[in-house]
Design an enzyme around this catalytic site. Sequence first.
Site, PDB file in Angstrom:
ATOM      1  N   HIS A  48      -7.363  -0.674  -3.852  1.00  0.00           N
ATOM      2  CA  HIS A  48      -7.361   0.067  -5.122  1.00  0.00           C
ATOM      3  C   HIS A  48      -8.534   1.033  -5.225  1.00  0.00           C
ATOM      4  O   HIS A  48      -9.597   0.804  -4.651  1.00  0.00           O
ATOM      5  CB  HIS A  48      -7.442  -0.914  -6.298  1.00  0.00           C
ATOM      6  CG  HIS A  48      -6.110  -1.421  -6.748  1.00  0.00           C
ATOM      7  ND1 HIS A  48      -5.660  -1.264  -8.038  1.00  0.00           N
ATOM      8  CD2 HIS A  48      -5.130  -2.082  -6.095  1.00  0.00           C
ATOM      9  CE1 HIS A  48      -4.465  -1.806  -8.158  1.00  0.00           C
ATOM     10  NE2 HIS A  48      -4.119  -2.311  -6.983  1.00  0.00           N
ATOM     11  N   GLU A  57       0.741   3.449  -6.453  1.00  0.00           N
ATOM     12  CA  GLU A  57       0.718   3.530  -7.915  1.00  0.00           C
ATOM     13  C   GLU A  57      -0.094   4.748  -8.335  1.00  0.00           C
ATOM     14  O   GLU A  57      -1.123   5.070  -7.730  1.00  0.00           O
ATOM     15  CB  GLU A  57       0.070   2.277  -8.536  1.00  0.00           C
ATOM     16  CG  GLU A  57       0.742   0.972  -8.178  1.00  0.00           C
ATOM     17  CD  GLU A  57       0.038   0.261  -7.028  1.00  0.00           C
ATOM     18  OE1 GLU A  57      -1.075   0.698  -6.638  1.00  0.00           O
ATOM     19  OE2 GLU A  57       0.602  -0.711  -6.517  1.00  0.00           O
TER      20      GLU A  57
END
Length: 321
Positions: free
Chosen positions: A38, A107
């Site tokens: 991330h 994402e």
Amino acid sequence: MVQFGYTMMTEQSGPKALVEDVVAAEEAGFDFSVTSDHYFPWLESQGHAPYAWSVLGAAAQATTRIPLMTYVTCPTTRYHPAVVAQKAATLQLLSDGRFRLGLGSGENLNEHVVGGGWPDARVRLQKLEEAVEIIKALLAGGYVTHHGTHFDVDNAKLWDLPDVAVPLGIAVSGDRSCEIAGRLADLVIATEPKAELLTNFERHGGGGKPSVGQLPVCYDTDRDAAVKRAHDQFRWSVGGWKVNSELPGPSAFDQATQHVRPDDIAQAVPCGDDIGQFVEAVRPFVDAGFTEVALVQIGGGHQKPFIDWAQEKLLPALRAM
């Protein structure tokens, strides 16, 4: 026999803590480990997002047995696929053949940071398919030149290739991703215990290949504290993939989940220290046919107690299923 893994969740711990925790997980007897990749945490309360590949390199040197894996890396926006291939080859060398490269379509939360907008799901899967083909070609050795719909590669070559090939996993959530994974992947990844995902993966060429699921849990001897922590840090997870892949940042996830109640999270995530509840939460993955299940202990500062408890009680109970 199903294998049970430990998750290094980069959204909730700093880099040194992540490495210390996976060392403890190896000593506790977890069968494998996975690592999120991330740039942002889902919620500000999680508070972290170190560079996963540096963490993995350190983990490869700090551990000796436990397999490592990205769960998952998006090779289409933040990273060019040629660079992902280089990183994967290097990590396979550093880990002496213990690394698997898990890939997914990504994402908006993480990929927006480099600009250029966020394409729709159809285009994201097209980009993933093309990226995987580039990565596979580079890992196979030799020079690669590619001029495709979404990516260009100009006379690239990996100069440090491992003797043990890097297995590629692809995350799936629907028919199209299952088709890509069945044709191109060595294993399949899913966060929902849906047997139809594995069936579709097998139908497209994935028969006999490993399948890796993942389940969030929140161990604590105080169940109320566990529920509170799970709600504070993991309420984003109830939104579903179609929502979670689109929102641009922690504030958006906070806004989108303002009506999620602690009881809603307690129904979705096993909380407390009831072994039976944890085992029953894992069972749908086993019944669906997953060969591996990685557990995510919620709360960066609560890993050591969970690992100790898992070694003593949870892992033996899961292996007795």
